[in-house]
Enzyme design. Structure first.
Site, PDB file in Angstrom:
ATOM      1  N   ASN A  40      16.208 -23.320  30.121  1.00 14.98           N
ATOM      2  CA  ASN A  40      14.845 -23.319  29.594  1.00 14.98           C
ATOM      3  C   ASN A  40      13.896 -23.226  30.789  1.00 14.98           C
ATOM      4  OD1 ASN A  40      12.371 -23.847  28.450  1.00 14.98           O
ATOM      5  ND2 ASN A  40      12.833 -25.975  27.891  1.00 14.98           N
ATOM      6  N   LYS A  62      10.786 -22.860  30.828  1.00 16.50           N
ATOM      7  CA  LYS A  62       9.459 -23.424  30.526  1.00 16.50           C
ATOM      8  C   LYS A  62       8.368 -22.456  31.000  1.00 16.50           C
ATOM      9  CE  LYS A  62      11.490 -27.970  30.808  1.00 16.50           C
ATOM     10  NZ  LYS A  62      11.256 -29.385  30.808  1.00 16.50           N
ATOM     11  N   HIS A 117      11.142 -28.625  21.014  1.00 16.67           N
ATOM     12  CA  HIS A 117      11.296 -29.276  22.329  1.00 16.67           C
ATOM     13  C   HIS A 117      10.297 -30.422  22.417  1.00 16.67           C
ATOM     14  CE1 HIS A 117      11.180 -29.941  26.648  1.00 16.67           C
ATOM     15  NE2 HIS A 117      12.357 -29.332  26.696  1.00 16.67           N
ATOM     16  N   GLU A 131       8.380 -31.343  24.634  1.00 13.84           N
ATOM     17  CA  GLU A 131       7.068 -31.004  25.190  1.00 13.84           C
ATOM     18  C   GLU A 131       6.180 -30.354  24.133  1.00 13.84           C
ATOM     19  OE1 GLU A 131       8.593 -28.885  28.593  1.00 13.84           O
ATOM     20  OE2 GLU A 131       9.298 -30.798  29.411  1.00 13.84           O
ATOM     21  N   GLU A 181      18.140 -34.365  23.585  1.00 20.65           N
ATOM     22  CA  GLU A 181      17.414 -34.471  24.848  1.00 20.65           C
ATOM     23  C   GLU A 181      16.612 -35.772  24.859  1.00 20.65           C
ATOM     24  OE1 GLU A 181      16.833 -30.476  26.876  1.00 20.65           O
ATOM     25  OE2 GLU A 181      15.148 -30.702  25.535  1.00 20.65           O
ATOM     26  N   GLY A 226      13.436 -33.985  33.189  1.00 16.87           N
ATOM     27  CA  GLY A 226      12.688 -33.764  34.428  1.00 16.87           C
ATOM     28  C   GLY A 226      12.533 -35.004  35.293  1.00 16.87           C
ATOM     29  N   SER A 247      17.950 -33.619  32.781  1.00 17.14           N
ATOM     30  CA  SER A 247      18.368 -33.802  34.180  1.00 17.14           C
ATOM     31  C   SER A 247      19.827 -33.422  34.441  1.00 17.14           C
ATOM     32  CB  SER A 247      18.083 -35.239  34.639  1.00 17.14           C
ATOM     33  OG  SER A 247      16.684 -35.479  34.650  1.00 17.14           O
ATOM     34  N   GLY A 282      14.842 -27.904  34.803  1.00 22.53           N
ATOM     35  CA  GLY A 282      14.579 -27.691  36.227  1.00 22.53           C
ATOM     36  C   GLY A 282      15.676 -26.939  36.961  1.00 22.53           C
TER      37      GLY A 282
HETATM   38  C1  PEP Z   1      14.399 -29.604  29.180  1.00 28.34           C
HETATM   39  O1  PEP Z   1      13.195 -29.678  29.327  1.00 28.34           O
HETATM   40  O2  PEP Z   1      14.878 -29.035  28.187  1.00 28.34           O
HETATM   41  C2  PEP Z   1      15.252 -30.199  30.211  1.00 28.34           C
HETATM   42  C3  PEP Z   1      16.450 -30.558  29.875  1.00 28.34           C
HETATM   43  O3  PEP Z   1      14.684 -30.372  31.452  1.00 28.34           O
HETATM   44  P1  PEP Z   1      15.407 -30.938  32.763  1.00 28.34           P
HETATM   45  O4  PEP Z   1      16.770 -30.307  32.858  1.00 28.34           O
HETATM   46  O5  PEP Z   1      14.524 -30.534  33.885  1.00 28.34           O
HETATM   47  O6  PEP Z   1      15.504 -32.413  32.596  1.00 28.34           O
END
Ligand code: PEP
Length: 246
Positions: free
Chosen positions: A8, A10, A93, A95, A160, A166, A205, A227
């Site tokens: 992803n 973003k 998601h 966000e 998630e 993040g 993460s 990320g």
């Molecule tokens: C995400 O936003 O879907 C995600 C898993 O981010 P990260 O891997 O950066 O934690």
């Protein structure tokens, strides 16, 4: 079923960066023992779609409208995504839930629209840190599954935990395994045999150093990566962690 590693991106990636990242991922994806998906921002979808033609790397979007077309300024319909080569779409998601007011009912309607167009929805669920600390994580996730997934749902669920996105923090392996088992039970209760077969991704993460352990847990069918999906080597390292342990 092969595991799915989904990136992803973003709101990252001007066209030059998107081209470079997609080219490197394409070059490294041959021979991997997992399915690989990248989800660039809308503006890079066509460019990345063209770059991935003829490769095994699949394309997805990060959101779509619940509408099929018309006066919906700024929105992108599932048909528009399908037309430029996307086969997946991330929905709900955290966000988007937090910053765009996407409540479960909206996520559900978007999921209906995506499925009607033949896109594979990846529907995200997960608890806040406060909800976990107060022991309400399964209640919250169970409710999200019940309300975000439409009748007859077929697609992917991504667990998630919001506090792991993040932050560099992840739940313990036992916590991930317990939640994935709970999600499997909920999906089976709601969708019968269909729910038994649905893929459940872990996200939050994930990086090359923890991927093998997380991906080996029961009921973890892949990863949704934020990320670490922005660096081809890291993303491919996560993909190789699947290959290594299968
Ligand atoms: C995400 O936003 O879907 C995600 C898993 O981010 P990260 O891997 O950066 O934690």
């Amino acid at each position: 079923m092969r595991q799915l590693i989904a990136g992803n991106w973003k709101m990252n990636g001007l066209l030059a960066e998107a081209r470079a990242l997609a080219t490197s991922i394409r070059a490294g994806a041959g021979g991997l023992d997992c399915d690989v998906l990248v989800c660039p921002p809308f503006t890079a979808l066509t460019t990345v779609s063209e770059l991935l033609l003829g490769s095994s790397v699949q394309l997805g979007a990060q959101d779509c409208s619940m509408q099929t077309g018309g006066a919906f300024t700024g929105d992108i319909s599932p048909a528009m995504l399908h037309e430029i080569g996307a086969s997946y779409v991330i929905l709900g998601h955290s966000e988007r839930r937090a910053m765009h007011g996407e409540i479960d009912e909206i996520v559900r309607e978007k999921t209906v629209a995506a499925l009607a167009q033949g896109l594979i929805p990846i529907v995200c669920v997960g608890e806040t840190e406060e909800q976990r600390q107060s022991g309400r994580e399964t209640e919250v996730v169970g409710w999200q599954i019940e309300c975000s997934l439409p009748k007859g749902f077929s697609g992917i669920v991504a667990y998630e935990p919001i506090w792991a996105i993040g932050t560099g923090r992840t739940p313990s392996e036992d916590e991930v395994a317990a939640m994935h088992l709970f999600i499997r039970e909920e999906l089976t209760r709601q969708f019968g045999d269909g729910g038994r077969a649905m893929q459940i991704l872990y996200g939050g993460s994930v990086k090359p150093s923890n991927a093998a352990a997380l991906l080996a847990l029961p009921e973890v069918g892949g990863a949704l990566v934020g990320g670490a999906s922005l660096k081809a080597e890291d993303f491919l390292g996560i993909c190789r962690a699947v290959s290594a342990q299968r």
